[in-house]
Design an enzyme around this catalytic site. Structure first.
Site, PDB file in Angstrom:
ATOM      1  N   ASP A 267       0.840  -1.193   0.000  1.00 56.86           N
ATOM      2  CA  ASP A 267       0.000   0.000   0.000  1.00 56.86           C
ATOM      3  C   ASP A 267       0.875   1.244   0.000  1.00 56.86           C
ATOM      4  O   ASP A 267       2.034   1.201   0.397  1.00 56.86           O
ATOM      5  CB  ASP A 267      -0.883   0.025   1.255  1.00 56.86           C
ATOM      6  CG  ASP A 267      -2.011  -0.997   1.160  1.00 56.86           C
ATOM      7  OD1 ASP A 267      -2.445  -1.303   0.028  1.00 56.86           O
ATOM      8  OD2 ASP A 267      -2.444  -1.487   2.212  1.00 56.86           O
ATOM      9  N   TYR A 334       4.677  -9.360   7.369  1.00 59.98           N
ATOM     10  CA  TYR A 334       4.295  -7.973   7.680  1.00 59.98           C
ATOM     11  C   TYR A 334       4.475  -7.683   9.167  1.00 59.98           C
ATOM     12  O   TYR A 334       4.340  -8.580   9.997  1.00 59.98           O
ATOM     13  CB  TYR A 334       2.819  -7.730   7.356  1.00 59.98           C
ATOM     14  CG  TYR A 334       2.434  -7.906   5.913  1.00 59.98           C
ATOM     15  CD1 TYR A 334       2.446  -6.825   5.038  1.00 59.98           C
ATOM     16  CD2 TYR A 334       2.029  -9.155   5.430  1.00 59.98           C
ATOM     17  CE1 TYR A 334       2.072  -6.989   3.706  1.00 59.98           C
ATOM     18  CE2 TYR A 334       1.658  -9.326   4.102  1.00 59.98           C
ATOM     19  CZ  TYR A 334       1.680  -8.238   3.243  1.00 59.98           C
ATOM     20  OH  TYR A 334       1.311  -8.396   1.944  1.00 59.98           O
ATOM     21  N   TYR A 406      -5.056  -9.049   2.094  1.00 58.71           N
ATOM     22  CA  TYR A 406      -5.132  -7.633   2.461  1.00 58.71           C
ATOM     23  C   TYR A 406      -5.093  -7.547   3.983  1.00 58.71           C
ATOM     24  O   TYR A 406      -6.064  -7.913   4.653  1.00 58.71           O
ATOM     25  CB  TYR A 406      -6.395  -6.991   1.912  1.00 58.71           C
ATOM     26  CG  TYR A 406      -6.421  -6.883   0.403  1.00 58.71           C
ATOM     27  CD1 TYR A 406      -5.807  -5.811  -0.252  1.00 58.71           C
ATOM     28  CD2 TYR A 406      -7.052  -7.854  -0.372  1.00 58.71           C
ATOM     29  CE1 TYR A 406      -5.825  -5.711  -1.640  1.00 58.71           C
ATOM     30  CE2 TYR A 406      -7.079  -7.764  -1.760  1.00 58.71           C
ATOM     31  CZ  TYR A 406      -6.471  -6.685  -2.383  1.00 58.71           C
ATOM     32  OH  TYR A 406      -6.498  -6.585  -3.741  1.00 58.71           O
TER      33      TYR A 406
END
Ligand code: ZN
Ligand code: ZN
Length: 443
Positions: A267, A334, A406
């Site tokens: 993103d 992440y 996501y």
């Protein structure tokens, strides 16, 4: 009909140069050029005709005339002279029926081809041949008329000979699979076209700051033209990972433009850390190919200091882009900083780790990307989750999952479109404050 008879039948009807006569017998004998095949056939026929002439057979002189006129044979002409025969003056407009004498005129088209590629760096090339349709049709009809079954096509012979000569003159190699440049030559019009294949450079990038998109993001109002909303820039963000990396490569390669390929994207507000994300820059129509990648890496990293950093540069090929796209679903890691509406307990975070590790997440296309992606439900696997409380309402979550998940929606739940999700599991509304990609794992 034996070979000599067939050659004589061809010459009796049409003028043919050594190349074009020899080419009709190209599959006979090995390591012989068509030009030599043609010449040897004409010499064989000259000997045979000579024997007839000695035996006072009229066929002899008749055949020698054919060889001299339609075969352009010097030896046949000299033999006729020995028999004290009147020699017809050669009609200067008579040229080879199939190639119109072009095989004798290759030097000038080669010179033009060399000029056309002068400004390009390359190591591997290929010659392509373009012929007037009439030339190919004429040869097809000729082959049908004489039932040619050992022949090569005129296009193929031109390609072979020009490729060989150019390789000798340039010291570069002919390559059928992945040539750097393709030189398309029309030996009849002497028209030369150059098709320059792209240059591919692979590497990895790290994005050290938030609020830079991966690729150039055109203004949503003007789509690049420049308007009030974007203060004339035509884009939503002044710079992008793509632009920061590509510009120096485009300049160094003196190319026309670049295309940036990456294995997935983070993103805009997420950093890309760890060893970085694999990418490939495709440079279209490069004049220079022998780039100093080490120097370019240093230069890009200096220009984009504190924002973007590249490493592991190497030359690659088109095939790698396909693998790059396939690897979008490879594992990713992440770090997510989560903020909860209410205070959180250690037990709740423990529960989160247990419920999410090994979970299969059903995720409907997030609302925020719905305008550019089809509305689908995807299933993504989570390999491991670790959560650490950093303040009464905040936690840091480390997650290793299948690419394409996501993560922000895994946290928020996206109005029930992602299941399970952090908010629902704890009954405590959660949102992402900061997101970093820490690893893109590609085997
Ligand atoms: Zn010819
Ligand atoms: Zn605009």
């Amino acid at each position: 009909m034996n070979i000599l008879e067939k050659a004589l039948a061809m010459l009796s009807k049409y003028p043919l140069c050594d190349h074009c006569l020899g080419r009709q017998f190209a599959l006979l004998g090995y390591n012989i050029e068509n030009k030599d095949r043609g010449r040897v056939l004409k010499l064989g026929l000259t000997l045979q005709a000579s024997a007839f002439a000695m035996a006072k057979d009229n066929e002899g002189i008749k055949r020698l005339r054919i060889l001299a006129e339609n075969g352009f044979s010097y030896e046949a002409k000299e033999t006729l002279r020995r028999f004290k025969t009147r020699i017809h003056k050669q009609d200067p407009s008579k040229v080879c029926f199939l190639c119109e004498g072009k095989f004798q005129l290759l030097d000038s088209v080669i010179k033009k081809a060399l000029q056309a590629i002068e400004e390009y760096e390359y190591t591997k090339f290929l010659v392509g041949i373009e012929l007037p349709i009439t030339v190919e049709e004429r040869e097809d009809e000729f082959k049908a008329e004489f039932d040619v079954s050992y022949g090569e096509s005129i296009k193929h012979e031109f390609g072979r000979l020009l490729g060989k000569r150019m390789a000798e003159l340039t010291n570069k190699a002919v390559d059928y699979k992945l040539p750097d440049i393709v030189i398309i030559i029309n030996p009849f019009t002497e028209h030369v076209r150059v098709q320059v294949n792209p240059l591919f450079i692979a590497g990895r990038y790290r994005k050290l700051v938030r609020d830079i998109p991966q690729s150039k993001w055109f203004c949503s109002s003007c789509h690049g033209k420049g308007c009030q909303k974007c203060s004339g820039a035509g884009k939503m963000y002044p710079e992008s990972v793509e632009e920061l990396i590509s510009a120096p490569f485009l300049e160094a390669a003196a190319g026309e433009k670049t295309v940036f390929h990456a294995s997935g994207r983070e993103d805009v507000d997420a950093r890309m850390l760890g060893t970085g994300r694999p990418f490939v820059i495709e440079i279209l129509k490069p004049k220079k190919r022998f780039l100093d990648l080490q120097a370019l890496q240093v230069y890009v990293n200096m220009q984009a200091k504190g924002k973007v950093e590249i490493s592991s540069l190497r030359f690659t090929n088109k095939e790698v882009i396909r693998r790059l796209k396939k690897a979008e679903t490879a594992q990713k890691e992440y770090n997510v900083l989560i903020e909860f509406e209410n205070e959180i307990s250690e037990e709740a975070l423990q529960l989160l780790e247990e419920k999410l590790t090994g979970a299969l997440i059903k995720q409907q296309t997030p609302l925020r990307v719905l305008h550019r992606r089809a509305d689908l439900t995807r299933e993504k696997y989570i390999y491991k989750v670790k959560v650490k409380k950093v303040s009464p309402k905040r936690a840091l979550m480390k997650i290793r999952c299948q690419g394409g998940l996501y993560v922000k929606e895994l946290v928020s739940g996206d109005e029930g479109r992602t299941l399970p999700n952090v908010s629902d599991l704890l009954g405590n509304k959660a949102k992402t404050l900061k997101l970093d990609v820490t690893n893109v794992i590609i085997e």
